[in-house]
Design a protein around this motif. Structure first.
Motif, PDB file in Angstrom:
ATOM      1  N   LEU A 120       0.706  -1.196   0.041  1.00 14.00           N
ATOM      2  CA  LEU A 120      -0.039   0.108  -0.066  1.00 14.00           C
ATOM      3  C   LEU A 120       0.850   1.236   0.138  1.00 14.00           C
ATOM      4  CD1 LEU A 120      -2.808  -1.046   2.580  1.00 14.00           C
ATOM      5  CD2 LEU A 120      -3.173  -0.825   0.057  1.00 14.00           C
ATOM      6  N   ALA A 121       2.009   1.326   0.634  1.00  9.84           N
ATOM      7  CA  ALA A 121       2.650   2.368   0.411  1.00  9.84           C
ATOM      8  C   ALA A 121       3.467   2.677  -0.635  1.00  9.84           C
ATOM      9  CB  ALA A 121       4.033   2.054   1.468  1.00  9.84           C
ATOM     10  N   CYS A 122       3.207   1.819  -1.742  1.00  9.16           N
ATOM     11  CA  CYS A 122       3.657   2.212  -3.013  1.00  9.16           C
ATOM     12  C   CYS A 122       2.417   2.297  -3.839  1.00  9.16           C
ATOM     13  CB  CYS A 122       4.377   0.828  -3.820  1.00  9.16           C
ATOM     14  SG  CYS A 122       6.297   0.781  -3.103  1.00  9.16           S
ATOM     15  N   THR A 123       1.327   1.626  -3.845  1.00  9.36           N
ATOM     16  CA  THR A 123       0.185   1.736  -4.600  1.00  9.36           C
ATOM     17  C   THR A 123      -0.761   2.718  -4.463  1.00  9.36           C
ATOM     18  OG1 THR A 123      -1.033  -0.079  -3.350  1.00  9.36           O
ATOM     19  CG2 THR A 123       0.180  -0.932  -5.102  1.00  9.36           C
ATOM     20  N   ILE A 124      -0.796   3.239  -3.128  1.00  7.79           N
ATOM     21  CA  ILE A 124      -1.805   4.447  -2.919  1.00  7.79           C
ATOM     22  C   ILE A 124      -1.242   5.520  -3.509  1.00  7.79           C
ATOM     23  CG2 ILE A 124      -2.473   5.944  -0.967  1.00  7.79           C
ATOM     24  CD1 ILE A 124      -2.901   3.474   0.892  1.00  7.79           C
ATOM     25  N   PRO A 125      -0.034   6.174  -3.487  1.00  8.24           N
ATOM     26  CA  PRO A 125       0.466   7.312  -4.212  1.00  8.24           C
ATOM     27  C   PRO A 125       0.424   6.925  -5.567  1.00  8.24           C
ATOM     28  CG  PRO A 125       2.177   6.344  -2.938  1.00  8.24           C
ATOM     29  CD  PRO A 125       0.980   5.551  -2.293  1.00  8.24           C
ATOM     30  N   TYR A 126       0.829   5.694  -5.912  1.00  4.50           N
ATOM     31  CA  TYR A 126       0.688   5.383  -7.388  1.00  4.50           C
ATOM     32  C   TYR A 126      -0.564   5.663  -8.056  1.00  4.50           C
ATOM     33  CZ  TYR A 126       0.547   1.371 -10.958  1.00  4.50           C
ATOM     34  OH  TYR A 126       0.545   0.495 -11.921  1.00  4.50           O
ATOM     35  N   PHE A 127      -1.670   5.172  -7.416  1.00  2.00           N
ATOM     36  CA  PHE A 127      -3.035   5.255  -7.850  1.00  2.00           C
ATOM     37  C   PHE A 127      -3.495   6.676  -7.764  1.00  2.00           C
ATOM     38  CE2 PHE A 127      -7.630   5.213  -6.787  1.00  2.00           C
ATOM     39  CZ  PHE A 127      -8.000   4.901  -8.054  1.00  2.00           C
ATOM     40  N   LEU A 128      -2.936   7.463  -6.908  1.00  2.00           N
ATOM     41  CA  LEU A 128      -3.612   8.734  -6.626  1.00  2.00           C
ATOM     42  C   LEU A 128      -3.049   9.759  -7.611  1.00  2.00           C
ATOM     43  CD1 LEU A 128      -3.653   9.125  -2.904  1.00  2.00           C
ATOM     44  CD2 LEU A 128      -5.617   8.943  -4.380  1.00  2.00           C
ATOM     45  N   LEU A 129      -1.698   9.310  -7.966  1.00  2.00           N
ATOM     46  CA  LEU A 129      -1.132  10.177  -8.990  1.00  2.00           C
ATOM     47  C   LEU A 129      -1.418   9.896 -10.359  1.00  2.00           C
ATOM     48  CD1 LEU A 129       2.423  10.139  -7.743  1.00  2.00           C
ATOM     49  CD2 LEU A 129       1.438  12.119  -8.253  1.00  2.00           C
ATOM     50  N   ALA A 130      -2.121   8.604 -10.636  1.00  2.00           N
ATOM     51  CA  ALA A 130      -2.426   8.198 -11.987  1.00  2.00           C
ATOM     52  C   ALA A 130      -3.974   9.086 -12.348  1.00  2.00           C
ATOM     53  CB  ALA A 130      -2.687   6.612 -11.780  1.00  2.00           C
TER      54      ALA A 130
ATOM     55  N   PRO B 296       3.554   8.141 -11.597  1.00  2.00           N
ATOM     56  CA  PRO B 296       2.911   7.152 -10.680  1.00  2.00           C
ATOM     57  C   PRO B 296       3.816   6.083 -10.219  1.00  2.00           C
ATOM     58  CG  PRO B 296       1.290   7.616 -12.410  1.00  2.00           C
ATOM     59  CD  PRO B 296       2.539   8.119 -12.984  1.00  2.00           C
ATOM     60  N   ALA B 297       4.838   5.666 -10.958  1.00  2.00           N
ATOM     61  CA  ALA B 297       5.576   4.590 -10.615  1.00  2.00           C
ATOM     62  C   ALA B 297       6.794   5.017  -9.751  1.00  2.00           C
ATOM     63  CB  ALA B 297       5.905   3.308 -11.736  1.00  2.00           C
ATOM     64  N   LEU B 298       7.361   6.146 -10.560  1.00  2.00           N
ATOM     65  CA  LEU B 298       8.535   6.806 -10.045  1.00  2.00           C
ATOM     66  C   LEU B 298       8.352   7.279  -8.647  1.00  2.00           C
ATOM     67  CD1 LEU B 298      11.479   7.516 -10.273  1.00  2.00           C
ATOM     68  CD2 LEU B 298      10.463   9.815 -11.539  1.00  2.00           C
ATOM     69  N   ILE B 299       7.210   7.967  -8.299  1.00  2.00           N
ATOM     70  CA  ILE B 299       7.075   8.810  -7.018  1.00  2.00           C
ATOM     71  C   ILE B 299       6.297   7.744  -6.124  1.00  2.00           C
ATOM     72  CG2 ILE B 299       5.666  10.511  -5.982  1.00  2.00           C
ATOM     73  CD1 ILE B 299       5.824  12.250  -8.548  1.00  2.00           C
ATOM     74  N   GLY B 300       5.537   6.792  -6.631  1.00  2.00           N
ATOM     75  CA  GLY B 300       4.794   5.648  -5.750  1.00  2.00           C
ATOM     76  C   GLY B 300       6.162   4.853  -5.252  1.00  2.00           C
ATOM     77  N   GLY B 301       6.892   4.598  -6.073  1.00  2.00           N
ATOM     78  CA  GLY B 301       8.082   3.496  -5.603  1.00  2.00           C
ATOM     79  C   GLY B 301       9.065   4.390  -4.593  1.00  2.00           C
ATOM     80  N   ALA B 302       9.219   5.698  -4.553  1.00  2.00           N
ATOM     81  CA  ALA B 302      10.075   6.317  -3.919  1.00  2.00           C
ATOM     82  C   ALA B 302       9.355   6.642  -2.460  1.00  2.00           C
ATOM     83  CB  ALA B 302      10.246   8.018  -4.225  1.00  2.00           C
ATOM     84  N   ILE B 303       8.168   7.072  -2.491  1.00  2.00           N
ATOM     85  CA  ILE B 303       7.346   6.901  -1.105  1.00  2.00           C
ATOM     86  C   ILE B 303       7.206   5.535  -0.472  1.00  2.00           C
ATOM     87  CG2 ILE B 303       4.919   7.311  -0.056  1.00  2.00           C
ATOM     88  CD1 ILE B 303       4.469   9.688  -2.350  1.00  2.00           C
ATOM     89  N   GLY B 304       7.051   4.729  -1.382  1.00  2.00           N
ATOM     90  CA  GLY B 304       6.830   3.249  -0.878  1.00  2.00           C
ATOM     91  C   GLY B 304       7.924   2.836  -0.221  1.00  2.00           C
ATOM     92  N   MET B 305       9.446   2.990  -0.659  1.00  2.00           N
ATOM     93  CA  MET B 305      10.575   2.496  -0.117  1.00  2.00           C
ATOM     94  C   MET B 305      10.803   3.144   1.158  1.00  2.00           C
ATOM     95  SD  MET B 305      14.290   2.508  -1.996  1.00  2.00           S
ATOM     96  CE  MET B 305      15.846   1.521  -1.130  1.00  2.00           C
ATOM     97  N   ALA B 306      10.499   4.422   1.323  1.00  2.00           N
ATOM     98  CA  ALA B 306      10.633   5.235   2.338  1.00  2.00           C
ATOM     99  C   ALA B 306       9.718   4.679   3.235  1.00  2.00           C
ATOM    100  CB  ALA B 306      10.596   6.729   2.267  1.00  2.00           C
ATOM    101  N   GLY B 307       8.467   4.514   3.082  1.00  2.00           N
ATOM    102  CA  GLY B 307       7.535   3.862   3.964  1.00  2.00           C
ATOM    103  C   GLY B 307       7.889   2.527   4.512  1.00  2.00           C
ATOM    104  N   SER B 308       8.475   1.704   3.449  1.00  2.17           N
ATOM    105  CA  SER B 308       8.809   0.259   3.862  1.00  2.17           C
ATOM    106  C   SER B 308       9.821   0.270   4.910  1.00  2.17           C
ATOM    107  CB  SER B 308       9.052  -0.698   2.749  1.00  2.17           C
ATOM    108  OG  SER B 308       8.021  -0.533   1.808  1.00  2.17           O
ATOM    109  N   ILE B 309      11.076   1.231   4.597  1.00  2.00           N
ATOM    110  CA  ILE B 309      11.901   1.202   5.564  1.00  2.00           C
ATOM    111  C   ILE B 309      11.520   1.615   6.929  1.00  2.00           C
ATOM    112  CG2 ILE B 309      14.085   2.422   6.024  1.00  2.00           C
ATOM    113  CD1 ILE B 309      14.824   2.270   3.086  1.00  2.00           C
ATOM    114  N   LEU B 310      11.009   2.693   7.025  1.00  2.00           N
ATOM    115  CA  LEU B 310      10.249   2.911   8.213  1.00  2.00           C
ATOM    116  C   LEU B 310       9.571   2.074   8.782  1.00  2.00           C
ATOM    117  CD1 LEU B 310      10.021   5.763  10.039  1.00  2.00           C
ATOM    118  CD2 LEU B 310       7.922   6.026   8.906  1.00  2.00           C
ATOM    119  N   LEU B 311       8.603   1.291   8.153  1.00  2.00           N
ATOM    120  CA  LEU B 311       7.776   0.434   8.929  1.00  2.00           C
ATOM    121  C   LEU B 311       9.044  -1.170   9.477  1.00  2.00           C
ATOM    122  CD1 LEU B 311       5.219  -0.113   6.296  1.00  2.00           C
ATOM    123  CD2 LEU B 311       4.927   0.527   8.510  1.00  2.00           C
TER     124      LEU B 311
END
Length: 527
Positions: free
Chosen positions: A221-231, A238-253
């Motif tokens: 969800l950390a990747c796909t929520i921003p991915y879907f919203l940007l789309a 969508p993939a570039l920013i969604g992935g960047a947000i998702g990676m930061a979120g996954s590391i934090l989790l």
């Protein structure tokens, strides 16, 4: 009917040769299939001999693009490994979490998601897979995980190229293109609840997955929520920013141990901590690579336009062989091959081989303090790995060219039409598999969209289905086809040093691909 049977036989022959008990390696199976299709084109379809030769030349030259990318990726991989940077990265990732599921999701899912958004061209697996192998995971299992994971972001990979370029010749309005992107993002986002879980199963047990399922879904969800919203308003980022947000979120989790099973404290105490300066130095090649990819892929910065400048610089007449031209951006183009309309081009500066891979390797040699013997070893190991894949890729790309010969009556178009005639108004439940077929052959979701976008649009109009939904299914199909795409399988296998396992991989990755198609078919019914 006979045309259809003849068109399908080469596909079945290839699948049989690569998946039978004593499977043939790809460097034998692919050229054999290409030769068989050539004979069919000549003696059954009655193709012109000169045109056949021109397509063989174009297919052979087309192998330069994937093999140069693979070469660059292996060079970078060997540079990082031999310098000791790979060990530092592994130790750092273990300080984030020693949980295998967390490591696989951070690198195999979120990190690869971001790289796909920046570059495409098979780059995600080339970068992420070696890191996972460095963490101690089995190379063959990692290859299958990387292929399956790298599907959700693909429709918006390389800053949206499969969408805006792949459908660019269909006469769509900006609004229609945006709706197509929105629909494909929704289908991908729903499929993402299941696909990463299946990919993880290639590497870890169901028990490990169940114990960490909350983290897995939060990372998804950390990747796909921003991915879907940007789309909803853009089809480039969508993939570039969604992935960047998702990676930061996954590391934090992972750092906070949210959704992960509790680790043995005695094992955690044995982790060798590394300093921030060591991490930055070890990660510098990857960080430089990502930075260059982003800067050279975002249209608004202007560098992408420069690297694709087709303004002629030199022109050479090669007689009957064709016309060679070199542009200001060093785009090498061969046109009128053997006096036909067949052409080939190689974007020297835009294909991610010289820039960024080779450039980053040259920068990394002094940064990572490689000695001359180490540098020599990097290049010699790379050269030894690419010999057989080069033969396989030449066979694959000649096969693609020959399957597309004949325009509307080509074997590939005949197969596509047969699908649509068989299903009629139920075409939406099968449309994604035509896109996957295109990716299987061409090695590219973009080429799949270019090849089959027109026929998908025609089918949609003929059977009165919304064209934006059918084109979204085509886009998703091209993305999920990455799982079984021969080019990608050869690329990731070569980078990880896996030999003669292409058929084994296809037999296993085709299962999640079929499930992907079933999921998006159901989702499409509600759009």
């Amino acid at each position: 009917m006979l045309n259809l049977i003849i068109s399908v036989v080469p596909i079945l022959l290839l699948i049989w040769m690569m998946t039978k008990r004593n499977a043939l390696p790809s460097h034998i199976a692919l050229p054999t299939t290409a030769a068989f299709i050539g004979l069919l084109q000549l003696f059954y379809f009655g193709s012109d001999f000169t045109l056949l030769g021109a397509n063989i030349i174009a297919g052979t030259l087309s192998a330069i693009t994937p093999i140069s990318i693979i070469t660059g990726a292996i060079l970078l991989n060997r540079t990082i490994a031999l310098s000791g940077a790979e060990d530092i990265i592994r130790q750092w990732l273990e300080t984030i979490s020693r949980n295998q599921v967390a490591q696989l999701m951070i690198i195999g899912w979120a990190f690869a998601f971001m790289i796909e958004g920046a570059s495409g061209f098979g780059t995600p697996a080339a970068i992420a897979a070696p890191i996972l192998v460095g963490l101690g995971f089995n190379p063959l299992k990692v290859a299958m995980l990387a292929l399956v994971m790298n599907s959700v972001p693909v429709s918006f990979g390389a800053v949206g190229t499969p969408t805006w370029f792949g459908f660019g010749n269909l006469g769509l309005t900006e609004a229609e293109l945006l709706i197509t992107g929105r629909n494909s993002a929704l289908m991908h986002a729903i499929a993402a609840f299941f696909i990463p879980v299946i990919a993880l199963r290639f590497v870890v047990s169901w028990q490990q997955i169940r114990r960490n399922i909350l983290f897995i879904q939060l990372s998804v969800l950390a990747c796909t929520i921003p991915y879907f919203l940007l789309a909803q308003w853009n089809y480039e980022f969508p993939a570039l920013i969604g992935g960047a947000i998702g990676m930061a979120g996954s590391i934090l989790l992972a750092r906070s141990n949210i959704g992960l099973e509790t680790q043995n404290e005695s094992n955690l105490n044995k982790i060798k901590h590394v300093s921030r300066s060591q991490i930055i130095k070890a990660m510098s090649p990857t960080l430089i690579l990502i930075s260059i990819l982003i800067v050279t892929r975002i249209q608004q910065l202007g560098i992408k336009t420069m690297l694709n400048d087709a303004t002629p610089l030199f022109n050479f007449q090669l007689g009957a062989f064709g016309d060679l031209s070199i542009s200001q951006a060093l785009i090498i183009k061969l046109t009128n091959i053997l006096g036909t309309d067949t052409a080939w081009a190689y974007k020297t500066l835009y294909v991610p081989a010289l820039i960024p891979f080779l450039l980053v390797v040259l920068i990394s040699i002094p940064v990572l303090s490689l000695t001359k013997p180490m540098v020599k070893q990097v290049f010699s190991e790379t050269a030894s790995r690419i010999k057989m894949p080069l033969i396989a890729l030449i066979g694959a790309l000649i096969m693609v060219k020959l399957m597309m010969m004949g325009g509307d009556n080509s074997p590939i178009m005949t197969t596509g039409r047969a699908f649509s005639e068989l299903t009629g108004a139920n075409w939406q439940y099968f449309a994604s598999f035509l896109g996957a077929l295109g990716a299987f052959f061409s090695g590219s979701a973009t080429v799949s969209n270019l090849t089959f976008g027109g026929i998908q649009q025609t089918i949609a109009h003929t059977v009165d289905l919304p064209q934006t939904t059918i084109l979204a299914l085509q886009s998703v199909g091209g993305a999920m086809g990455n799982m079984v795409c021969i080019n990608n399988i050869i690329a990731v296998s070569t980078i990880l040093g896996i030999a003669n396992k292409e058929g084994y991989i296809i037999k296993r990755t085709v299962i999640p691909m079929m499930l992907y198609g079933a999921i998006v078919a159901v989702v499409s019914a509600f759009i």
